[in-house]
Design a protein around this motif. Structure first.
Motif, PDB file in Angstrom:
ATOM      1  N   GLN A 135      46.410  70.211  11.787  1.00  0.00           N
ATOM      2  CA  GLN A 135      45.306  70.948  11.177  1.00  0.00           C
ATOM      3  C   GLN A 135      44.447  71.608  12.249  1.00  0.00           C
ATOM      4  OE1 GLN A 135      43.366  67.960   8.784  1.00  0.00           O
ATOM      5  NE2 GLN A 135      45.211  67.557   7.595  1.00  0.00           N
ATOM      6  N   THR A 136      44.246  70.913  13.367  1.00  0.00           N
ATOM      7  CA  THR A 136      43.489  71.483  14.478  1.00  0.00           C
ATOM      8  C   THR A 136      44.193  72.717  15.032  1.00  0.00           C
ATOM      9  OG1 THR A 136      42.595  69.310  15.066  1.00  0.00           O
ATOM     10  CG2 THR A 136      42.552  71.009  16.777  1.00  0.00           C
ATOM     11  N   ASP A 166      45.847  74.793  13.362  1.00  0.00           N
ATOM     12  CA  ASP A 166      45.755  75.881  12.386  1.00  0.00           C
ATOM     13  C   ASP A 166      44.368  76.497  12.299  1.00  0.00           C
ATOM     14  OD1 ASP A 166      48.399  75.615  11.744  1.00  0.00           O
ATOM     15  OD2 ASP A 166      48.059  74.322  10.006  1.00  0.00           O
ATOM     16  N   PRO A 201      38.463  72.578  12.562  1.00  0.00           N
ATOM     17  CA  PRO A 201      38.000  71.732  11.465  1.00  0.00           C
ATOM     18  C   PRO A 201      36.485  71.629  11.452  1.00  0.00           C
ATOM     19  CG  PRO A 201      38.838  70.385  13.243  1.00  0.00           C
ATOM     20  CD  PRO A 201      39.095  71.810  13.632  1.00  0.00           C
ATOM     21  N   ARG A 209      54.247  67.913   8.685  1.00  0.00           N
ATOM     22  CA  ARG A 209      53.669  68.790   7.666  1.00  0.00           C
ATOM     23  C   ARG A 209      54.348  68.594   6.313  1.00  0.00           C
ATOM     24  NH1 ARG A 209      50.731  73.456   8.377  1.00  0.00           N
ATOM     25  NH2 ARG A 209      51.297  73.506  10.580  1.00  0.00           N
TER      26      ARG A 209
END
Length: 311
Positions: free
Chosen positions: A43-44, A46, A49, A299
């Motif tokens: 997530q980081t 992408d 956060p 993922r």
């Protein structure tokens, strides 16, 4: 030093060479021996956060680490050079743990590793273990009560099952696939394969707890309808917890869990390991170079315990 980093948000992670960092005032530099994979890591990659510091690219990924203190910055010293430590890089956006070295504040979530505990296992504890421990506090699950865990086979679910069972809580583990033997070994009272359909889980829960379970922890559902189907299995007055930021239906007491990691929680986790209440479920060990592929596989979901990278 070698590291796994991204050159920009949503860029593909890759192995790079970077300068070895120097610790600032109040920091320690850790020579990392193991790092652990967490969903937050991809997530980081992408995007920033919530709560992240402004990133500097190339941005080294990774959150959880274990290794030995290599250098101490100026100021008061909590640790000594050579100390075995484990911890969590926080807040997100700092240079991460998929690297040979990392600098972290001494007052951040970092703690000593007991001498008889392998660093590989310690690296798998910080995020998933802290999440499980703090979820138990937030749900107020007590001895003799019941807990339904959706997504119980992953890192958080595996820790949560064990910690709840050690309290005397009856755990119903909702999993994908036949995980009955493994989850029962971790302390689950019952295990249900959710791929058999929603009626399978409802049947087991209603047979064991006709009025519903006392608490639900849903680690999987990313939409309101899915979460609502599980909250329907909670008794009146019970509580439902999500780690995915999903709202519960009207009339359900719920909590949107947010991790607040501390060194004190890390100390509690290694103490639980020492007492035999907690087994660290390392599913796979890979070399650091394999981290990009592991992030892609993660993922897709379906984790069975933790993946760690040897550095």
């Amino acid at each position: 030093m070698r590291a796994i980093a991204v050159s920009a948000f949503r860029a593909e992670p890759g192995l790079v060479e970077m300068p070895k960092p120097d610790p600032g005032a109040g920091e320690v530099r850790v020579k990392i021996e193991y790092a652990a994979l967490n969903p937050l890591d991809r997530q980081t990659a992408d995007g920033a956060p919530e709560g992240a510091v402004p990133p500097v690219f190339p941005l080294v990924l990774g959150t959880d680490f274990a290794g030995r203190v290599d250098m101490i910055g100026s100021g008061d010293n909590t640790f000594r050079v050579g100390d075995p430590v484990f911890g969590r890089v926080a807040p997100p956006g700092r240079p991460g743990a998929y690297a040979e070295y990392v600098c972290v504040p001494q007052d951040s979530p970092i703690a000593l590793v007991p001498r008889d505990m392998p660093l590989q296992l310690a690296a798998a504890l910080p995020t998933a273990g802290s999440t499980a421990a703090q979820i138990l506090s937030s749900t107020a699950v007590r001895s003799g009560l019941s807990l339904l865990i959706v997504g119980a086979t992953g890192g958080v679910g595996s820790f949560l099952t064990q910690l709840a069972s050690a309290r005397g809580t009856a755990v119903v583990a909702a999993v994908r696939g036949d995980e009955r033997r493994r989850m029962r070994a971790l302390g689950a009272t019952a295990t249900v394969d959710t791929t058999e359909g929603p009626e399978a889980l409802e049947t087991v829960v209603r047979d064991l707890y006709p009025d519903g379970v006392d608490a639900l922890v849903d680690l999987v559902s990313a939409d309101t309808d899915s979460f609502a189907a599980y909250t329907a299995l909670v008794r009146d007055g019970g509580v439902a917890v999500t780690t995915r930021g999903v709202a519960a239906p009207a009339g359900v007491a719920w909590a949107d869990f947010r991790l607040a990691p501390t060194a004190a929680v890390l100390d509690e986790l290694v103490a639980a390991v020492a007492r035999g209440e907690l087994t660290v479920p390392v599913d796979m060990e890979l070399p650091l170079e394999k981290a990009p592929q592991a992030l892609v596989q993660n993922r897709a979901g379906g984790a069975r315990g933790k993946t760690v990278f040897a550095i």
